[in-house]
Design a protein around this motif. Structure first.
Motif, PDB file in Angstrom:
ATOM      1  N   HIS A 369       0.865  -1.180   0.000  1.00  0.00           N
ATOM      2  CA  HIS A 369       0.000   0.000   0.000  1.00  0.00           C
ATOM      3  C   HIS A 369       0.898   1.225   0.000  1.00  0.00           C
ATOM      4  N   SER A 370       1.080   1.836  -1.139  1.00  0.00           N
ATOM      5  CA  SER A 370       2.018   2.955  -1.217  1.00  0.00           C
ATOM      6  C   SER A 370       1.524   3.964  -2.243  1.00  0.00           C
ATOM      7  N   GLU A 371       2.222   5.090  -2.266  1.00  0.00           N
ATOM      8  CA  GLU A 371       1.864   6.146  -3.214  1.00  0.00           C
ATOM      9  C   GLU A 371       1.953   5.639  -4.656  1.00  0.00           C
ATOM     10  N   ARG A 372       2.994   4.875  -4.925  1.00  0.00           N
ATOM     11  CA  ARG A 372       3.137   4.434  -6.309  1.00  0.00           C
ATOM     12  C   ARG A 372       2.016   3.468  -6.693  1.00  0.00           C
ATOM     13  N   CYS A 373       1.536   2.681  -5.709  1.00  0.00           N
ATOM     14  CA  CYS A 373       0.425   1.771  -6.003  1.00  0.00           C
ATOM     15  C   CYS A 373      -0.856   2.576  -6.249  1.00  0.00           C
ATOM     16  N   LEU A 374      -0.998   3.649  -5.483  1.00  0.00           N
ATOM     17  CA  LEU A 374      -2.155   4.519  -5.687  1.00  0.00           C
ATOM     18  C   LEU A 374      -2.122   5.087  -7.108  1.00  0.00           C
ATOM     19  N   TRP A 375      -0.921   5.512  -7.487  1.00  0.00           N
ATOM     20  CA  TRP A 375      -0.772   6.015  -8.861  1.00  0.00           C
ATOM     21  C   TRP A 375      -1.104   4.921  -9.872  1.00  0.00           C
ATOM     22  N   LEU A 376      -0.648   3.710  -9.601  1.00  0.00           N
ATOM     23  CA  LEU A 376      -0.879   2.599 -10.539  1.00  0.00           C
ATOM     24  C   LEU A 376      -2.378   2.317 -10.712  1.00  0.00           C
ATOM     25  N   THR A 377      -3.113   2.366  -9.602  1.00  0.00           N
ATOM     26  CA  THR A 377      -4.557   2.120  -9.725  1.00  0.00           C
ATOM     27  C   THR A 377      -5.200   3.205 -10.585  1.00  0.00           C
ATOM     28  N   TYR A 388     -13.433  -4.229 -10.637  1.00  0.00           N
ATOM     29  CA  TYR A 388     -13.805  -3.864  -9.262  1.00  0.00           C
ATOM     30  C   TYR A 388     -12.692  -4.176  -8.266  1.00  0.00           C
ATOM     31  N   THR A 389     -11.932  -5.231  -8.544  1.00  0.00           N
ATOM     32  CA  THR A 389     -10.822  -5.575  -7.658  1.00  0.00           C
ATOM     33  C   THR A 389      -9.850  -4.398  -7.538  1.00  0.00           C
ATOM     34  N   VAL A 390      -9.645  -3.699  -8.653  1.00  0.00           N
ATOM     35  CA  VAL A 390      -8.728  -2.565  -8.640  1.00  0.00           C
ATOM     36  C   VAL A 390      -9.274  -1.460  -7.733  1.00  0.00           C
ATOM     37  N   TRP A 391     -10.579  -1.257  -7.794  1.00  0.00           N
ATOM     38  CA  TRP A 391     -11.197  -0.240  -6.939  1.00  0.00           C
ATOM     39  C   TRP A 391     -11.063  -0.597  -5.455  1.00  0.00           C
ATOM     40  N   LEU A 392     -11.286  -1.864  -5.153  1.00  0.00           N
ATOM     41  CA  LEU A 392     -11.170  -2.273  -3.748  1.00  0.00           C
ATOM     42  C   LEU A 392      -9.731  -2.118  -3.262  1.00  0.00           C
ATOM     43  N   TYR A 393      -8.809  -2.434  -4.138  1.00  0.00           N
ATOM     44  CA  TYR A 393      -7.396  -2.276  -3.797  1.00  0.00           C
ATOM     45  C   TYR A 393      -7.089  -0.796  -3.562  1.00  0.00           C
ATOM     46  N   ARG A 394      -7.645   0.041  -4.417  1.00  0.00           N
ATOM     47  CA  ARG A 394      -7.433   1.479  -4.256  1.00  0.00           C
ATOM     48  C   ARG A 394      -7.979   1.964  -2.910  1.00  0.00           C
ATOM     49  N   ALA A 395      -9.164   1.471  -2.559  1.00  0.00           N
ATOM     50  CA  ALA A 395      -9.752   1.871  -1.269  1.00  0.00           C
ATOM     51  C   ALA A 395      -8.839   1.453  -0.128  1.00  0.00           C
ATOM     52  N   ALA A 396      -8.290   0.248  -0.227  1.00  0.00           N
ATOM     53  CA  ALA A 396      -7.392  -0.227   0.826  1.00  0.00           C
ATOM     54  C   ALA A 396      -6.174   0.688   0.947  1.00  0.00           C
ATOM     55  N   ILE A 397      -5.659   1.132  -0.187  1.00  0.00           N
ATOM     56  CA  ILE A 397      -4.489   2.024  -0.152  1.00  0.00           C
ATOM     57  C   ILE A 397      -4.859   3.357   0.486  1.00  0.00           C
ATOM     58  N   ILE A 398      -6.032   3.884   0.106  1.00  0.00           N
ATOM     59  CA  ILE A 398      -6.486   5.166   0.662  1.00  0.00           C
ATOM     60  C   ILE A 398      -6.523   5.083   2.189  1.00  0.00           C
ATOM     61  N   PHE A 399      -7.054   3.980   2.703  1.00  0.00           N
ATOM     62  CA  PHE A 399      -7.175   3.872   4.157  1.00  0.00           C
ATOM     63  C   PHE A 399      -5.822   3.600   4.802  1.00  0.00           C
ATOM     64  N   ALA A 400      -5.006   2.782   4.150  1.00  0.00           N
ATOM     65  CA  ALA A 400      -3.693   2.457   4.724  1.00  0.00           C
ATOM     66  C   ALA A 400      -2.824   3.710   4.812  1.00  0.00           C
ATOM     67  N   LEU A 401      -2.890   4.550   3.816  1.00  0.00           N
ATOM     68  CA  LEU A 401      -2.063   5.765   3.806  1.00  0.00           C
ATOM     69  C   LEU A 401      -2.762   6.929   4.483  1.00  0.00           C
ATOM     70  N   LYS A 402      -3.981   6.668   4.978  1.00  0.00           N
ATOM     71  CA  LYS A 402      -4.782   7.711   5.643  1.00  0.00           C
ATOM     72  C   LYS A 402      -4.909   8.950   4.757  1.00  0.00           C
ATOM     73  N   LYS A 403      -5.234   8.705   3.508  1.00  0.00           N
ATOM     74  CA  LYS A 403      -5.428   9.817   2.574  1.00  0.00           C
ATOM     75  C   LYS A 403      -6.754  10.518   2.872  1.00  0.00           C
ATOM     76  N   SER A 404      -6.846  11.732   2.409  1.00  0.00           N
ATOM     77  CA  SER A 404      -8.081  12.497   2.604  1.00  0.00           C
ATOM     78  C   SER A 404      -9.185  11.921   1.716  1.00  0.00           C
ATOM     79  N   ILE A 405     -10.298  11.535   2.352  1.00  0.00           N
ATOM     80  CA  ILE A 405     -11.405  10.972   1.582  1.00  0.00           C
ATOM     81  C   ILE A 405     -12.049  12.045   0.709  1.00  0.00           C
ATOM     82  N   ALA A 406     -12.078  13.277   1.254  1.00  0.00           N
ATOM     83  CA  ALA A 406     -12.658  14.371   0.472  1.00  0.00           C
ATOM     84  C   ALA A 406     -11.892  14.568  -0.841  1.00  0.00           C
TER      85      ALA A 406
END
Lengths: 653, 413
Positions: A369-377, A388-406
C-alpha cells in the motif's frame, strides 16, 4: 564508468560522447539481440579496405571479355552500404564478382542487378579466366590456413602439402596454381565471403539465388524499414551510408545511456541496502535530480530502441513500457500474464494495459500500500474503470495511507464524468461516503456543505445522462445517509428535472422515495406498495395534484400515472377518488369509432381498475376490451388476462 | 406466415466461432474484469444454437472441453469463489500465504459454474463430474460471508486497513439472484453433521430483502427506494424461484416465495408495460444515430394514439428496461424470462383469479418480439446489437438468442 560519478555530469558527458572503444561496442552488440546481426562494423570495414590495397586485378589482353578491373585506389562512388560493399568485393574478387553480377554490371555502382545476375556462371569465363579463378580459390584457401603440420619445417612445405590435399593433385598441379596466381596478380587477401554473402558457403549458384531474393527485396528505397520487429538485413544494406552512420551514432548513444542506467540501478541498489561510500564513508543516496535524469534517460533509451528496431507502438512488451522505464518501479518484478491453451474470451490487451496489470499483480501479491500503487490504480482505472478488484485495492491504499477521503471524492468526480456508464465508480463513492460520514456526522454545517457539493456534482452528471441508474441509486443512498429528506433543495432539484423532462421516470421514482420514505412520514417496515397511515393527508393531496398537473402536460406518459396510483395506495385512498380526472382522457367509450376517443391508454387502464373497485364489472370489462381491441393492441394478451381476473373474459372468449 | 423472418443459424454460428477463435478486440477492454461472463455468453450461445440432435456441429468440439474447463478452474481462488479475469489472478504461493480475497467475485463464480456445466462431458457420468475440481465447501463458506445483515449480497470481500472486512459491490438485485443460484448449484443434499456440510446463508433474510424491494409501481429495484428495472425484476423473481426450489435436486418449485410477492398483479402490469411498439426512425435521421441512448430516436411515440391500431405498426414489439426508456435486445430476454418464471409461482395461487386462463408468459407479444429481434437487432455479420442498427456484442448477441429461445423458437435449445 565509475559509479561515484554522479548522474548530473553523466548526462552531459554522454551527449557529447565520441564513438566508444571496441569493448563498449562489443558489449552493446552482445547485449542488444535485435542489433546483434549487423553489417560489418567500421573497424572491420577498414580492415577490409586495407586488404584490398595490394590486390591488383589481372591485366588481361582480352579486355573485351574480361571482367573489367576494379582499381583499388579509386573505388566507384557509392550511395548505399550495399553498393559500397559490392564495390569492395568486386575490387578484391573480380572473377567472383563476374560470376555473381554478370559481365556488364559489375562495374556499375547503380542499383543491384535485379533480374540478371551472371546466369551464365562459369561458362561465361574464358578458359584462361576459369583456371585463374580456380587457382585463386585454391591459393586463397592455402594462404589463409595456418601451418598445421608440426613436422613441417617451413611454412612453404606446409602450404605445399595442404595445396596438394586441396586440389587433389600432385606437385605439378600446385606449381601450376601458383603460376597462374602470380601471372594474373590475382588477389588473395580479399574481403571474407561471410561478410558479404552472410554465412552461406554453398556453390555459386546458390549464392545467385540469394542475390536474386536480396535484390528484389531491396528494390524499394526503404523496403522493410519500420515494418517488422527487426529491420531485414536487405534494408540495412540498402540504406545509405549517411543513414548507416546515423544509425551507428544512435548505437553509440544507446550504449552510453545503457551503461549510465546500469550505474544508476547499481547506485539505487546500494542505497536500498544501506551501503556506505568507500571514500566519504557516508551512506549512498540517490537524489531526486538523479531520478529525474534517469527517467529521461530511460525514455530516450526506449525511443532509441524503437527507432533502431523499427518498432512503433507496443513497446511495453519489450520491457520498455511506461512503468518499466520508471526507476520508481525498479524493485518490482512484474508478474506477466500467460494465457494458456483453452483461455476463453481473451482480449487484445493494449501493451500499456498489459504492462500495468503485470505490475499490479506484483504489488497486490506483496500487499503493498504505497503512493506508487495509488498512482498505478489511477493509471489502470483511466484505461479500464470496471475492474472492481482494482477499486477495492485502491480503497485499501487510501485507508492504509490515511489519505483524505474528500480529496478522493474530488478526484472521483473527474473519473465519473469520463466514464458515464461505469458503476464500479459509484460503488467506490458509496464506500468513501460510508467512511467519510463519521467524521462529519456531529457537525450539521459540515453535512450541509457536503450535501450541497454532492448535489452540485450529481446535477452535473445527471445533466449528461439524465437516467443513469447508478447515479440515481447513489443519490437515494446519499439522501438516506445524510438525512436530506427535509432539504428543500433536494425536492426542488428533482422538480427541475421533471420540468425539464416530464418522462424522466428516474426523477419520478426519486420523488416518490423522497416524499414517502421520509422518516417523519413512514412507518418502518411498511412496503412501498402498502398503505401507510403515518403519511399526512395533505402530503397525499399535494402529490396527487402534482401528478395530475404533469399528466395534463402529456397524457400518454406512464410515469405520472404510475405515480398517481402509487400515491393513492400509499395514502390509503380509493382509486375512485380520481375517477373524474381520469375520465377527462376517455370520451365516448364503446359508443362507436366516431365518438370514442382515448387520449391516454393509461387512463383507460386506471378506469378499468376504478370501475372494478366500484363493482362496475361491465364497464371495467368494456375498458379492457377496448384496450385490447383498439387502443393498446400490443398488450392484447395482458388485457385478456385482466378480463379473466375480473371473471369476465372467459365468457367472451 | 410466409413473411415471418427466421434466424440465420449458420450466420450466427459463424459470429460465435469468430468470437471463440480469435481474441476479442480492445473494445472489450472494459469487460476485462468480467471475462468469465464473456466466456459464458459465447459457450451458452453455442449451446443454444447447436442442441443435441440439431445436426449442427458445435464450434466447441468435445475434445476441447477439457482444456476449456481447466481454464475456468484456473480462475478459482484459494479462499473460495472464482475470479472474473486472469488479469487479476495472483500466483499462488507454495507456502500457503493468503492471496487477496477480493479477487473472487460473485458473478464470476456463477458464470464459472455454468460454464463448467455447459462444458461437461456428455452422458450422465460427465454431468455428474461437471463440478469436479470446484472447492464446494470453501465457495459456500465464502458465499455466506458475502451476505450483509439486511439479507442482501455484495460481490466481493475485501479487508480494508483499519476498517475490517468490507462487503463490496453496492445494493444490486443481481447479486441476490446469483447468490441464490450458486447456493442452489453447490449445496446439494448434504445434511448437517455429514462431511462437506456447510452452514447455509440466511435464506429468510434474503427472501425478506428481495420481497421488500418491490417499488410503488409494481416493479423491482435494488431496493424499494430506487427505480424499478426489468433486469432486477428478473433477478428478484428468479432468486425467489431458486430459493423455492428444493435443493435435493427436485426441479419442482414450491412456489411459496414467488407467491409472497406483495403486489403480483402490479408486477405483471409493470412487466407487461415494458413492451412497446417499435417505430422506425424517419430515414433522414439515420445518419446521426450517434448517441445510442437518445430517447427520441428509439422510443418514438406515435403522432396519434389511434395510429397504433394499424396492423402494420404492430410488426415490431420491443422491450425496454424501465418506464419511458429505449428498446434494447436484452430486455426482451429479461422481461420474457421474468414472466416465464413468474408463471411458476402463479400456478399455486388461488382466489384472485390470477391462476386461471392466460399463462403469464403469453403476456408478451411473442411474434412481434421475435420479428423485432430478427429484423431490427440481428446484425448482418451475425449476433445481435443493443440498439437498432448498432454493432453486435457478445452480451446482446447471447441474450438475443436466449430471448428467442424463451419466445419459443423451435430451432433453438
Amino acid at each position: 564508468m565509475p559509479p561515484k560519478k554522479k548522474g548530473g555530469g553523466k548526462g552531459k558527458a554522454s551527449q557529447a560522447s565520441k564513438p566508444p572503444t571496441a569493448t563498449t561496442e562489443e558489449k552493446a552488440t552482445s547485449k542488444d539481440n535485435a542489433t546483434a546481426d549487423k553489417p560489418p562494423t567500421k573497424e572491420k570495414a577498414k580492415a577490409n579496405d586495407s586488404a584490398i590495397g595490394p590486390a591488383l586485378p589481372p591485366s588481361s589482353t582480352t579486355a573485351t571479355t574480361d571482367p573489367p578491373p576494379a582499381t583499388s585506389t579509386t573505388l566507384p562512388e557509392t550511395q548505399t552500404i550495399l553498393e559500397r560493399t559490392r564495390a569492395r568485393f568486386t575490387a578484391a574478387r573480380p572473377y567472383e564478382a563476374h560470376l555473381i553480377f554478370g559481365p556488364q554490371q559489375q562495374q556499375q555502382s547503380g542499383p543491384l542487378p535485379g533480374k540478371e545476375p551472371g546466369l551464365g556462371g562459369l561458362g561465361d569465363l574464358q578458359p584462361q579466366e576459369r583456371s585463374a579463378w580456380l587457382a585463386t580459390r585454391i591459393a586463397a584457401r592455402i594462404a589463409r590456413r595456418p601451418a598445421l603440420s608440426a613436422t613441417a619445417t617451413t611454412v612453404g612445405s606446409a602450404t605445399a602439402e595442404l595445396a596438394r590435399v586441396a586440389c587433389g593433385g600432385g606437385a605439378k598441379t600446385i606449381k601450376e596454381v601458383w603460376r597462374i596466381v602470380n601471372e594474373g596478380s590475382v588477389p588473395l587477401r580479399a574481403a571474407g565471403e561471410k561478410q558479404f554473402l552472410g554465412s552461406a558457403t554453398g556453390p555459386v549458384s546458390r549464392r545467385i539465388v540469394r542475390w536474386e531474393g536480396l535484390s528484389s527485396q531491396a528494390k524499394g528505397p526503404s523496403a522493410g524499414a519500420g515494418a517488422g520487429k527487426q529491420v531485414p538485413s536487405s534494408s540495412r544494406e540498402s540504406q545509405t551510408i549517411a543513414a548507416a552512420e546515423a544509425r551507428w551514432e544512435r548505437r553509440v548513444r544507446l550504449t552510453c545511456l545503457s551503461a549510465e542506467s546500469r550505474c544508476f540501478r547499481a547506485q539505487r541498489d546500494r542505497e536500498r541496502r544501506g551501503v556506505c561510500d568507500d571514500r566519504t564513508g557516508e551512506r549512498v543516496v540517490v537524489t531526486e535530480q538523479e531520478v529525474v535524469e534517469e527517467k529521461r534517460r530511460r525514455l530516450e533509451i526506449a525511443a532509441l530502441r524503437r527507432e533502431m528496431s523499427g518498432q512503433g507502438a507496443g513497446s511495453a512488451a519489450r520491457g520498455v513500457g511506461k512503468i518499466a522505464s520508471d526507476p520508481e518501479w525498479d524493485d518490482v518484478v512484474p508478474v506477466v500474464l500467460e494465457e494458456p491453451e483453452g483461455a476463453l474470451a481473451s482480449i487484445a490487451y493494449p501493451a500499456d494495459y498489459a504492462e500495468a496489470m503485470s505490475y499490479l499483480r506484483a504489488v497486490m501479491k506483496a500487499n503493498e500500500h504505497s503512493e506508487r500503487c495509488l498512482w498505478l490504480t489511477e493509471y489502470i482505472i483511466k484505461m479500464n474503470a470496471s475492474h472492481y478488484t482494482v477499486w477495492l485495492y485502491r480503497a485499501a491504499i487510501i485507508f492504509a495511507l490515511k489519505k483524505s477521503i474528500a480529496d478522493e471524492i474530488e478526484w472521483l468526480n473527474k473519473i465519473a464524468l469520463a466514464n458515464l456508464k461505469n458503476y464500479q465508480i459509484w460503488h467506490h463513492r458509496h464506500l468513501l461516503v460510508e467512511n467519510h460520514f463519521p467524521s462529519i456526522s456531529s457537525d450539521p454545517s459540515a453535512i450541509a456543505t457536503f450535501a450541497a457539493s454532492e448535489r452540485q456534482f450529481l446535477e452535473r452528471i445527471l445533466a449528461e445522462d439524465t437516467k443513469n441508474y447508478h447515479v440515481w441509486s447513489y443519490r437515494s443512498y446519499l439522501v438516506n445517509k445524510l438525512g436530506l429528506f427535509s432539504d428543500p433543495d433536494e425536492l426542488a432539484s428533482i422538480e427541475r428535472m421533471i420540468d425539464d423532462d416530464v418522462r424522466n421516470n428516474s426523477a419520478w421514482s426519486h420523488r416518490f422515495f423522497l416524499v414517502f420514505s421520509h422518516p417523519d412520514r413512514a412507518t418502518p417496515g411498511v412496503a412501498a406498495t402498502e398503505p401507510d397511515p403515518k403519511v399526512p393527508p395533505e402530503i397525499v393531496d399535494r402529490e396527487v395534484a402534482y401528478a395530475q398537473s404533469k399528466i395534463r402536460l402529456a397524457p400518454q406518459n406512464q410515469s405520472p400515472w404510475n405515480y398517481l396510483r402509487g400515491v393513492l395506495v400509499k395514502g390509503g385512498r380509493k382509486l375512485s377518488e380520481v375517477e373524474g380526472f381520469t375520465e377527462e382522457f376517455v370520451k365516448g367509450l364503446g359508443k362507436g369509432e366516431e365518438e370514442e376517443d382515448v387520449k391516454s391508454t393509461h387512463a383507460l387502464d386506471l378506469l378499468a381498475e376504478i370501475y372494478a373497485e366500484q363493482g362496475r364489472k361491465e364497464e371495467a370489462d368494456l375498458s379492457l376490451q377496448r384496450l385490447g381491441q383498439k387502443w393498446d393492441r400490443i398488450r392484447f394478451g395482458y388485457w385478456e388476462w385482466r378480463r379473466r381476473c375480473l371473471g369476465m373474459g372467459a365468457a367472451a372468449a | 406466415m410466409a413473411d415471418e423472418p427466421t434466424l440465420d443459424i449458420d450466420r450466427h454460428l459463424r459470429y460465435w466461432t469468430m468470437c471463440l477463435r480469435s481474441p476479442l478486440p480492445y473494445h472489450y477492454l472494459s469487460s476485462d474484469g468480467n471475462r468469465m461472463a464473456l466466456a459464458y455468453f459465447m459457450v451458452n450461445a453455442v449451446a443454444i444454437l447447436t442442441p443435441p440432435g440439431s445436426g449442427r456441429d458445435s464450434p466447441i468440439p468435445a475434445s476441447d472441453r477439457r482444456s476449456l474447463r481447466q481454464w475456468v478452474l484456473s480462475l478459482q481462488q484459494p479462499g473460495g469463489g472464482f475470479a472474473g479475469s486472469p488479469t487479476l489472478v495472483l500466483p499462488t504461493d507454495s507456502d500457503g500465504q493468503t492471496v487477496d480475497s477480493s479477487l473472487a467475485n460473485l458473478p464470476a463464480t456463477l458464470f464459472a459454474l455454468q460454464l463448467l456445466a455447459l462444458l461437461a462431458d456428455d452422458g450422465d457420468e460427465g454431468a455428474a463430474a461437471a463440478f469436479d475440481g470446484v472447492d464446494r465447501a470453501r465457495t459456500l463458506r465464502w458465499l455466506r460471508r458475502l451476505q450483509r445483515p439486511d439479507g442482501s449480497f455484495g460481490e466481493a470481500l475485501k479487508q480494508l486497513p483499519g476498517r475490517g472486512w468490507f462487503v463490496g459491490g453496492g445494493y444490486d438485485m443481481r447479486y441476490c439472484y446469483i447468490a441464490a443460484a450458486v447456493r442452489w448449484i453447490l449445496r446439494g443434499d448434504v445434511k448437517e453433521g455429514e462431511p462437506g456440510w456447510v452452514e447455509d446463508f440466511d435464506t429468510d433474510a434474503l427472501a425478506r430483502y428481495i420481497l421488500s424491494s418491490q417499488t410503488y409501481d409494481g416493479g423491482f429495484a435494488g431496493s424499494s427506494q430506487e427505480e424499478p428495472h426489468a433486469g432486477y425484476a428478473y433477478c428478484a423473481i428468479g432468486a425467489l424461484a431458486l430459493l423455492d426450489r428444493p435443493i435435493n435436486g427436485n426441479p419442482q418449485s414450491s412456489g411459496t416465495l414467488v407467491a409472497n410477492i406483495r403486489n403480483r398483479r402490479g408486477l405483471i402490469h409493470w412487466l407487461a408495460s415494458r413492451q412497446f411498439v417499435y417505430l422506425d426512425p424517419p430515414e433522414s435521421q439515420d445518419d446521426d444515430r450517434s448517441d445510442d441512448d437518445d430517447d427520441e430516436e428509439n422510443f418514438r411515440l406515435p403522432q396519434r394514439l389511434s395510429d397504433l391500431s394499424l396492423t402494420e405498426n404492430l410488426r415490431h414489439v420491443a422491450c425496454n428496461g424501465r418506464t419511458n426508456k429505449v428498446a434494447d435486445t436484452c430486455y426482451t430476454w429479461w422481461v420474457g424470462a421474468a414472466l416465464a418464471n413468474l408463471g411458476l409461482g402463479l400456478g399455486s395461487e388461488q382466489g384472485d383469479g390470477v391462476s386461471d386462463g392466460v399463462a403469464p408468459d403469453l403476456l408478451l407479444d411473442r411474434a412481434g418480439a421475435r420479428r423485432f429481434l430478427l429484423e431490427r437487432m440481428a446484425h448482418r455479420i451475425g449476433g445481435f446489437s443493443k440498439h437498432p442498427g448498432g454493432p453486435p456484442d457478445v452480451y446482446h448477441a447471447c441474450f438475443g438468442l436466449t430471448a428467442l429461445a424463451v419466445l419459443g423458437a423451435s430451432c433453438l435449445a
